[in-house]
Design a protein around this motif. Structure first.
Motif, PDB file in Angstrom:
ATOM      1  N   VAL A  45       1.157  -1.319   0.307  1.00  0.00           N
ATOM      2  CA  VAL A  45       0.137  -0.297   0.193  1.00  0.00           C
ATOM      3  C   VAL A  45       1.274   1.223   0.166  1.00  0.00           C
ATOM      4  CG1 VAL A  45      -1.672   1.654   1.437  1.00  0.00           C
ATOM      5  CG2 VAL A  45      -1.984  -0.892   1.312  1.00  0.00           C
ATOM      6  N   THR A  46       0.843   1.674  -1.118  1.00  0.00           N
ATOM      7  CA  THR A  46       1.821   2.765  -1.453  1.00  0.00           C
ATOM      8  C   THR A  46       1.214   4.140  -0.598  1.00  0.00           C
ATOM      9  OG1 THR A  46       1.658   3.247  -3.713  1.00  0.00           O
ATOM     10  CG2 THR A  46       3.564   2.125  -2.949  1.00  0.00           C
ATOM     11  N   VAL A  61      -7.162   3.794  -2.244  1.00  0.00           N
ATOM     12  CA  VAL A  61      -6.105   2.922  -1.793  1.00  0.00           C
ATOM     13  C   VAL A  61      -4.340   3.006  -3.407  1.00  0.00           C
ATOM     14  CG1 VAL A  61      -7.149   0.739  -2.453  1.00  0.00           C
ATOM     15  CG2 VAL A  61      -5.189   1.198  -0.807  1.00  0.00           C
ATOM     16  N   VAL A  62      -3.744   2.817  -3.197  1.00  0.00           N
ATOM     17  CA  VAL A  62      -2.627   2.715  -3.983  1.00  0.00           C
ATOM     18  C   VAL A  62      -1.822   1.634  -3.919  1.00  0.00           C
ATOM     19  CG1 VAL A  62      -1.195   3.739  -5.878  1.00  0.00           C
ATOM     20  CG2 VAL A  62      -2.719   5.371  -4.797  1.00  0.00           C
ATOM     21  N   LEU A  63      -1.830   0.930  -4.737  1.00  0.00           N
ATOM     22  CA  LEU A  63      -1.338  -0.541  -4.431  1.00  0.00           C
ATOM     23  C   LEU A  63      -0.169  -1.162  -5.154  1.00  0.00           C
ATOM     24  CD1 LEU A  63      -4.383  -3.009  -4.306  1.00  0.00           C
ATOM     25  CD2 LEU A  63      -3.198  -1.673  -2.324  1.00  0.00           C
ATOM     26  N   VAL A  73       2.819  -2.636 -11.335  1.00  0.00           N
ATOM     27  CA  VAL A  73       2.227  -2.890 -11.556  1.00  0.00           C
ATOM     28  C   VAL A  73       1.184  -2.084 -10.094  1.00  0.00           C
ATOM     29  CG1 VAL A  73      -0.355  -3.112 -11.619  1.00  0.00           C
ATOM     30  CG2 VAL A  73       0.812  -4.436 -12.571  1.00  0.00           C
ATOM     31  N   GLU A  74       1.305  -0.249 -10.964  1.00  0.00           N
ATOM     32  CA  GLU A  74       1.356   0.242  -9.992  1.00  0.00           C
ATOM     33  C   GLU A  74      -0.721   1.556 -10.012  1.00  0.00           C
ATOM     34  OE1 GLU A  74       2.194   3.988  -6.756  1.00  0.00           O
ATOM     35  OE2 GLU A  74       3.813   3.486  -8.748  1.00  0.00           O
ATOM     36  N   GLU A  75      -1.111   1.162  -9.443  1.00  0.00           N
ATOM     37  CA  GLU A  75      -2.484   0.968  -9.268  1.00  0.00           C
ATOM     38  C   GLU A  75      -4.070   1.842  -8.004  1.00  0.00           C
ATOM     39  OE1 GLU A  75      -6.800  -0.201 -12.096  1.00  0.00           O
ATOM     40  OE2 GLU A  75      -4.926  -1.447 -12.275  1.00  0.00           O
ATOM     41  N   GLN A  99      -4.093  -9.379 -15.818  1.00  0.00           N
ATOM     42  CA  GLN A  99      -4.300  -8.521 -16.841  1.00  0.00           C
ATOM     43  C   GLN A  99      -5.320  -7.675 -18.250  1.00  0.00           C
ATOM     44  OE1 GLN A  99      -0.976  -7.992 -18.905  1.00  0.00           O
ATOM     45  NE2 GLN A  99      -0.659  -5.104 -19.749  1.00  0.00           N
ATOM     46  N   SER A 100      -5.541  -8.885 -18.650  1.00  0.00           N
ATOM     47  CA  SER A 100      -6.831  -8.798 -19.347  1.00  0.00           C
ATOM     48  C   SER A 100      -8.284  -9.051 -18.686  1.00  0.00           C
ATOM     49  CB  SER A 100      -6.904 -10.286 -20.488  1.00  0.00           C
ATOM     50  OG  SER A 100      -6.964 -11.611 -19.685  1.00  0.00           O
ATOM     51  N   SER A 101      -8.830  -9.238 -17.871  1.00  0.00           N
ATOM     52  CA  SER A 101      -9.708  -8.835 -17.128  1.00  0.00           C
ATOM     53  C   SER A 101     -10.602  -7.494 -17.262  1.00  0.00           C
ATOM     54  CB  SER A 101      -9.690  -9.651 -15.878  1.00  0.00           C
ATOM     55  OG  SER A 101     -11.148  -8.929 -15.123  1.00  0.00           O
ATOM     56  N   TYR A 102     -11.717  -7.080 -17.314  1.00  0.00           N
ATOM     57  CA  TYR A 102     -12.638  -5.955 -17.042  1.00  0.00           C
ATOM     58  C   TYR A 102     -12.024  -5.667 -15.848  1.00  0.00           C
ATOM     59  CZ  TYR A 102     -15.718  -2.059 -17.351  1.00  0.00           C
ATOM     60  OH  TYR A 102     -16.522  -1.323 -17.521  1.00  0.00           O
ATOM     61  N   LYS A 103     -12.063  -6.047 -14.007  1.00  0.00           N
ATOM     62  CA  LYS A 103     -11.549  -5.104 -13.341  1.00  0.00           C
ATOM     63  C   LYS A 103     -10.193  -6.255 -13.174  1.00  0.00           C
ATOM     64  CE  LYS A 103     -13.474  -2.596 -11.703  1.00  0.00           C
ATOM     65  NZ  LYS A 103     -13.485  -0.662 -11.884  1.00  0.00           N
ATOM     66  N   PRO A 104      -8.754  -6.130 -13.477  1.00  0.00           N
ATOM     67  CA  PRO A 104      -7.802  -5.973 -13.076  1.00  0.00           C
ATOM     68  C   PRO A 104      -7.646  -6.889 -11.966  1.00  0.00           C
ATOM     69  CG  PRO A 104      -7.249  -4.416 -14.415  1.00  0.00           C
ATOM     70  CD  PRO A 104      -8.573  -4.354 -13.720  1.00  0.00           C
TER      71      PRO A 104
END
Length: 162
Positions: A45-46, A61-63, A73-75, A99-104
């Motif tokens: 958790v950044t 939350v930024v992961l 991966v930072e999202e 990655q290919s999912s609608y909610k990755p």
């Protein structure tokens, strides 16, 4: 232009609810596919923030994590208050990533709660669609009658007492 044509704008409401229900179905399927087919990682958790504005509480939350092929991966994920209570004290969060999912990205500690929230949202959107569809049908019938037949005119007569 006849003012009764504006009543047909009510059809925007069922269209909106149908769009929302469809979006919720996509989110549900996306989280399901990520949970079932995604890879497990431990995310740092950044950044974490919860804001309360009037009666609404939400945040983000930024992961950040590194995938098995070395991709970082930072999202930033939206965080309703129910989810924030579960992960508030965590510095590391187990996630599933596809990655290919609608909610990755799916946060494992809030997965069950997230599924329940999505199901409630689908139910509310579907109910809203049905109710506004029925209202729109009756409003359209009313508007068509007024456009074709014109307005009813009332004549008020004063009667004298004899």
């Amino acid at each position: 232009m006849n003012k009764y044509y504006f009543i047909f704008l009510i059809w925007l409401l069922p269209a909106y609810f149908l769009f929302q229900a469809g979006y919720q179905v996509l989110v549900y399927q996306g989280t399901q596919s990520t949970y079932n087919d995604g890879d497990s990682y431990i995310a740092d958790v950044t950044d974490f923030d919860v804001k309360q504005i009037a009666a609404q509480t939400n945040g983000y939350v930024v992961l950040k994590f590194t995938t098995s092929n070395g991709q970082i991966v930072e999202e930033q994920l939206a965080l309703p208050v129910q989810f924030a209570q579960v992960i508030m004290e965590s510095e590391l969060i187990p996630v599933r990533y596809l990655q290919s999912s609608y909610k990755p990205i799916v946060m494992m500690p809030v997965y069950d709660l997230q599924q329940n929230v999505i199901k409630v949202n689908m139910g509310v959107s579907s109910f809203g669609f049905l109710v506004t569809l029925i209202i729109s049908i009756y409003a359209s019938r009313f508007a068509r009658r007024r456009i074709n037949d014109g307005e009813e005119t009332f004549e008020i007569e004063m009667m004298e007492d004899v």
